[in-house]
Motif scaffolding. Structure first.
Motif, PDB file in Angstrom:
ATOM      1  N   GLU A 118      -5.381   7.170   3.960  1.00  0.00           N
ATOM      2  CA  GLU A 118      -4.971   5.790   3.693  1.00  0.00           C
ATOM      3  C   GLU A 118      -4.531   5.113   4.984  1.00  0.00           C
ATOM      4  O   GLU A 118      -4.821   3.944   5.220  1.00  0.00           O
ATOM      5  CB  GLU A 118      -3.829   5.762   2.676  1.00  0.00           C
ATOM      6  N   ILE A 172     -11.831  15.683  11.231  1.00  0.00           N
ATOM      7  CA  ILE A 172     -11.491  16.243  12.546  1.00  0.00           C
ATOM      8  C   ILE A 172     -10.013  16.629  12.581  1.00  0.00           C
ATOM      9  O   ILE A 172      -9.648  17.718  13.044  1.00  0.00           O
ATOM     10  CB  ILE A 172     -11.803  15.224  13.672  1.00  0.00           C
ATOM     11  N   VAL A 173      -9.172  15.739  12.053  1.00  0.00           N
ATOM     12  CA  VAL A 173      -7.739  16.035  12.035  1.00  0.00           C
ATOM     13  C   VAL A 173      -7.488  17.329  11.272  1.00  0.00           C
ATOM     14  O   VAL A 173      -6.726  18.199  11.706  1.00  0.00           O
ATOM     15  CB  VAL A 173      -6.961  14.866  11.404  1.00  0.00           C
ATOM     16  N   ILE A 203     -12.691  11.024  11.021  1.00  0.00           N
ATOM     17  CA  ILE A 203     -11.430  11.337  11.699  1.00  0.00           C
ATOM     18  C   ILE A 203     -10.583  12.248  10.817  1.00  0.00           C
ATOM     19  O   ILE A 203      -9.944  13.187  11.303  1.00  0.00           O
ATOM     20  CB  ILE A 203     -10.681  10.040  12.018  1.00  0.00           C
ATOM     21  N   SER A 231       0.831  -1.200   0.000  1.00  0.00           N
ATOM     22  CA  SER A 231       0.000   0.000   0.000  1.00  0.00           C
ATOM     23  C   SER A 231       0.866   1.250   0.000  1.00  0.00           C
ATOM     24  O   SER A 231       0.575   2.202  -0.706  1.00  0.00           O
ATOM     25  CB  SER A 231      -0.970  -0.012   1.176  1.00  0.00           C
ATOM     26  N   VAL A 274      -8.496  20.308  13.410  1.00  0.00           N
ATOM     27  CA  VAL A 274      -7.558  20.524  14.516  1.00  0.00           C
ATOM     28  C   VAL A 274      -6.246  21.094  13.987  1.00  0.00           C
ATOM     29  O   VAL A 274      -5.698  22.049  14.554  1.00  0.00           O
ATOM     30  CB  VAL A 274      -7.312  19.202  15.272  1.00  0.00           C
ATOM     31  N   ARG A 300      -7.283   3.634   7.157  1.00  0.00           N
ATOM     32  CA  ARG A 300      -8.136   2.569   6.630  1.00  0.00           C
ATOM     33  C   ARG A 300      -8.603   1.599   7.707  1.00  0.00           C
ATOM     34  O   ARG A 300      -9.681   1.038   7.609  1.00  0.00           O
ATOM     35  CB  ARG A 300      -7.408   1.788   5.538  1.00  0.00           C
ATOM     36  N   GLY A 301      -7.774   1.413   8.730  1.00  0.00           N
ATOM     37  CA  GLY A 301      -8.132   0.491   9.797  1.00  0.00           C
ATOM     38  C   GLY A 301      -9.385   0.911  10.545  1.00  0.00           C
ATOM     39  O   GLY A 301      -9.994   0.112  11.238  1.00  0.00           O
ATOM     40  N   MET A 302      -9.804   2.161  10.414  1.00  0.00           N
ATOM     41  CA  MET A 302     -10.954   2.654  11.181  1.00  0.00           C
ATOM     42  C   MET A 302     -12.261   2.463  10.444  1.00  0.00           C
ATOM     43  O   MET A 302     -13.305   2.830  10.945  1.00  0.00           O
ATOM     44  CB  MET A 302     -10.814   4.143  11.460  1.00  0.00           C
ATOM     45  N   HIS A 303     -12.192   1.961   9.230  1.00  0.00           N
ATOM     46  CA  HIS A 303     -13.390   1.708   8.446  1.00  0.00           C
ATOM     47  C   HIS A 303     -14.313   2.922   8.391  1.00  0.00           C
ATOM     48  O   HIS A 303     -13.908   3.962   7.929  1.00  0.00           O
ATOM     49  CB  HIS A 303     -14.112   0.471   8.972  1.00  0.00           C
ATOM     50  N   TYR A 362     -15.221   5.160  10.340  1.00  0.00           N
ATOM     51  CA  TYR A 362     -14.866   6.425  10.987  1.00  0.00           C
ATOM     52  C   TYR A 362     -13.793   7.188  10.221  1.00  0.00           C
ATOM     53  O   TYR A 362     -13.422   8.286  10.585  1.00  0.00           O
ATOM     54  CB  TYR A 362     -14.358   6.164  12.408  1.00  0.00           C
ATOM     55  N   ARG A 363     -13.299   6.558   9.143  1.00  0.00           N
ATOM     56  CA  ARG A 363     -12.134   7.070   8.443  1.00  0.00           C
ATOM     57  C   ARG A 363     -12.295   8.529   8.052  1.00  0.00           C
ATOM     58  O   ARG A 363     -11.487   9.378   8.409  1.00  0.00           O
ATOM     59  CB  ARG A 363     -11.928   6.211   7.195  1.00  0.00           C
ATOM     60  N   MET A 364     -13.373   8.824   7.317  1.00  0.00           N
ATOM     61  CA  MET A 364     -13.533  10.169   6.788  1.00  0.00           C
ATOM     62  C   MET A 364     -13.843  11.169   7.893  1.00  0.00           C
ATOM     63  O   MET A 364     -13.458  12.323   7.823  1.00  0.00           O
ATOM     64  CB  MET A 364     -14.622  10.197   5.720  1.00  0.00           C
ATOM     65  N   TYR A 377      -2.181  13.426   2.193  1.00  0.00           N
ATOM     66  CA  TYR A 377      -2.543  12.355   1.269  1.00  0.00           C
ATOM     67  C   TYR A 377      -2.441  10.999   1.962  1.00  0.00           C
ATOM     68  O   TYR A 377      -3.257  10.114   1.742  1.00  0.00           O
ATOM     69  CB  TYR A 377      -1.656  12.380   0.025  1.00  0.00           C
TER      70      TYR A 377
END
Lengths: 401, 354
Positions: free
Chosen positions: B307, B322-323, B319, B37, B326, B310-313, B315-317, B303
């Motif tokens: 990627e 939010i990032v 988070i 990846s 912040v 991805r582990g958050m499924h 919630y990905r977008m 970018y």
């Protein structure tokens, strides 16, 4: 320094949120956590089978096309859970978001390969499928897409198979159906000319209709950015005297067309293809508008066979909505892959390229009866052969036409 | 080192950092440490870095807000793909063909940048933003109407503006190959982009931009940004200098687009929409207007972030958003800025005018 402290705290909170997001999903995501229990009893039931295949999946779980990706993944998840509940060789299922974007689909594919994927369910949409399958072709990973319908998806790639009709197939199917069952109509077409799916179906339909003597009196186009108003196209179609409106498009713009046509008292026969599937479950859509809408679809949720009934009941219980064709496609894909894996003698310890070679040989001998068709067979170029079914919407449900 | 100007030192550090990253990544790839990846992300990252750098030239140095930068990327991508695919037999060498494609992409995007610049650069502020936004969308729609194929007689091209034609109307000979199928985009492209080409492109872009900034022309451009009337009064040709910056920015976006287009076997024009323009603008704003090193870092981080998540499924977008909020808040707060400038004192000197 107080401000600095508060910033640090905010960052810490965010990280904590991220961490629990990750934590909770990892537990729900891996059904593998309960596999040891079922695999231990499996040998007793079915012989020597054990271990688990890694099924990766890729589809849009966010964005405009999310409804298709989610439905397909939900359907696939049901099939995976059914198979895992039976015992025998298990499936680990890992769905990834590709946002219906070729670039993200390649990213999703690559991260699935890192995970150890052996076969790919998807990608769900055409553009993603073309982009990801080129990489999968290089790597020799077997892919069966539930719903990427362009011929470009399978062209020149022996490892890429489709479960859905191809676009030309749908265009031809529509033209055949109209020529046989509703001759003499004047046809107007409204399609989206920045969308591979819509343009592809329109191209074959126009070609076929010329050959079959169907009169096309008007063609209107729209794009992703202009799909909120169709009064121009509808007025033009009406003044061209069209009494059959062919809509090879997805259901969101179609719902706008139906509402606007009703407002202007224009009532031709509306005819859609498989992208129209899902219109009845669309949020805020007045289903009375869809009365009399005809569409070609491989799956009808009100079918009376046991397989469909069990699937629909399970889907409604879990996800609280009636499954559409994409959910059924996703369900079938998992079973087709699983059966083909077992029939060709693949074992979970084999690598993706080994499995790919075996499956390519196996797929052409496979016959499968599933939710989306009886006696499905596959040709060497990866296209499925099954019959499209025309349904018409009466009193808010699909009835075979 | 002592007698170098501070900005030269700063630039040497930037280039050295890039070279170091290049070496480290290449070694890691050679060792097989990088996962698939990460490897797959390298080329798009390079493309977006170049996009961010080139947009920073327009937004940060020239001081005009452009919302249609993805349009130039699209022109570069599709002209690059046409060049590469039609030269398949004429230039068999992959690196040479890739360079040709990037040059063609840069030239075409530059030409369009010039044409668009003629009306656009007469406007200022919000008006310019809206006109560039419109041009970006127009470019996207025009590419959607293109049908292009190649056979032994040369290129065949149809402008399918009413949507009634298809690839059969191209009149290709049986050995011909379709390159762009209108809405279905470019399919069957041979992916030839490589990380090496991406890194070289970043270096070249950075070199061009930094040289421009510290040249007479660059100072004139920044003078126009800081005070247009004063600049005009000392005899600086406003339109000419703005045009230079705008065309260069477009050309570099075109080269990035060509590299991007040749990384995927399928590419549709719809990819180069408003969202992509905004994405690149976010890289630039986050990295700091006029701060090239910041653009590179912001483009890479933002970018990779979705990627990496991805582990958050599901919630990905969320988070990611939010990032983003912040990070924007933190980089804008004076306290955090002080903190950062104390940490990276060496790098921040001389860049504060941004």
């Amino acid at each position: 320094m107080k401000k600095a402290m508060s910033l640090v705290l905010a960052l810490a909170m965010m990280l904590a949120l991220a961490a629990c997001g990750g934590g909770s999903t990892t537990t729900t995501e891996t059904p593998a956590s309960n596999t040891p229990a079922s695999t231990t009893e499996a040998p007793a039931a079915s012989g020597a089978a054990s271990g688990s295949f890694k099924f990766g999946a890729s589809g849009p779980l966010t964005g405009d096309a999310a409804i298709y990706g989610k439905a397909a993944m939900n359907g696939a998840q049901i099939a995976v859970d059914e198979i895992n509940a039976k015992g025998g060789i298990q499936i680990e299922f890992n769905p990834q978001d590709d946002e219906a974007d070729g670039e993200k689909a390649v990213n999703a594919y690559n991260s699935l390969m890192d995970w150890g994927m052996q076969v790919l369910v998807g990608p769900v949409t055409t553009g993603s499928a073309i982009a990801a399958s080129a990489v999968a072709f290089q790597d020799r990973t077997f892919c069966l897409t539930p719903s990427a319908s362009s011929t470009d998806v399978t062209a020149n790639k022996d490892n890429m198979y489709q479960l859905c009709f191809t676009d030309p197939n749908q265009g031809t199917g529509s033209a055949d159906y109209m020529a046989q069952n509703m001759p003499g109509h004047k046809v107007a077409i409204i399609y989206r000319n920045d969308d591979a799916y819509s343009q592809g179906i329109r191209d074959t339909f126009v070609k076929e209709s010329a050959a079959k003597g169907i009169e096309v009196v008007y063609e209107g186009t729209f794009t992703k950015d202009t799909q909120t108003d169709f009064s121009v196209q509808l007025t033009a179609a009406q003044s061209a005297g069209a009494d059959l409106l062919y809509m090879p498009i997805y259901y969101q713009p179609a719902s706008v067309i139906l509402a606007q046509a009703k407002n202007m008292n224009y009532a031709p026969i509306f005819f859609g293809v498989d992208g129209m599937d899902g219109i009845l479950t669309m949020e805020g859509f007045d289903t009375s508008l869809a009365e009399g809408l005809m569409l070609l679809t491989p799956f009808a949720a009100d079918a009376e066979d046991d397989l469909t009934k069990t699937f629909v009941a399970e889907y409604e219980k879990r996800f609280g909505e009636t499954p559409n064709q994409f959910a059924a496609d996703g369900y079938d894909v998992v079973y087709v892959l699983y059966n083909a894996l077992l029939d060709s003698g693949c074992t979970p310890d084999m690598s993706a390229p080994e499995i790919c070679e075996k499956l390519i040989g196996q797929m052409q001998q496979t016959t499968y009866n599933g939710l989306t068709g009886q006696n499905m067979t596959w040709s060497a170029n990866g296209e499925v052969s099954k019959m499209p079914v025309a349904v018409v919407i009466e009193n808010g449900v699909y009835v075979s036409a | 080192m002592k007698n170098l100007k501070p900005h030269t030192k700063h630039n040497i550090v930037t280039f050295a950092g890039l070279a170091l990253v290049w070496i480290i990544v290449s070694v890691m790839r050679g060792q097989g440490v990088l996962g698939r990846s990460t490897t797959g992300l390298l080329v798009p990252i390079c493309c977006y870095v170049v996009m961010a750098l080139s947009l920073n030239l327009t937004v940060g140095i020239m001081g005009e807000l452009s919302l249609g930068h993805a349009g130039f990327m699209g022109i570069g991508a599709f002209s690059g793909i046409i060049a590469s695919q039609s030269l398949l037999n004429i230039i068999p060498s992959v690196p040479l063909r890739l360079i040709t494609a990037m040059l063609v992409g840069a030239i075409f995007a530059g030409i369009f940048g010039f044409l668009i610049g003629i009306p656009v650069l007469r406007l200022r502020g919000d008006y310019l933003a809206i006109v560039t936004l419109a041009f970006g969308e127009i470019i996207k729609e025009l590419i959607t109407c293109l049908l292009v194929g190649v056979d032994e007689h040369g290129l065949h091209m149809i402008f399918n503006y009413r949507g009634l034609k298809n690839v059969d109307d191209l009149g290709l000979s049986p050995t011909g190959q379709v390159i762009i199928k209108g809405a279905q985009g470019a399919t069957g492209t041979q992916p030839i982009a490589s990380f090496t080409a991406g890194m070289l492109l970043i270096m070249v872009t950075l070199f061009i931009i930094l040289n421009l900034i510290y040249s007479r022309t660059g100072r004139a451009i920044m003078a126009i940004r800081d005070n247009r009337i004063a600049a005009e009064s000392v005899g600086i040709d406003i339109t000419k200098h703005k045009m230079i910056a705008f065309v260069m920015s477009a050309a570099m976006a075109g080269a990035a687009g060509a590299l991007y287009g040749l990384n995927y076997s399928n590419l549709v024009a719809a990819k180069f929409d408003f969202n992509t323009s905004i994405l690149v603008l976010v890289f630039v704003v986050l990295g700091g207007l006029g701060n090239m090193r910041g653009s590179i870092i912001a483009a890479v981080l933002l970018y990779v972030l979705p990627e990496a998540l991805r582990g958050m499924h599901d919630y990905r977008m969320l988070i990611y958003a939010i990032v983003l909020i912040v990070v924007m808040l933190t980089t804008n707060s004076p306290v955090a800025r002080n903190l950062f400038s104390r940490w990276f004192r060496f790098g921040k000197k001389g860049e504060e005018d941004a």
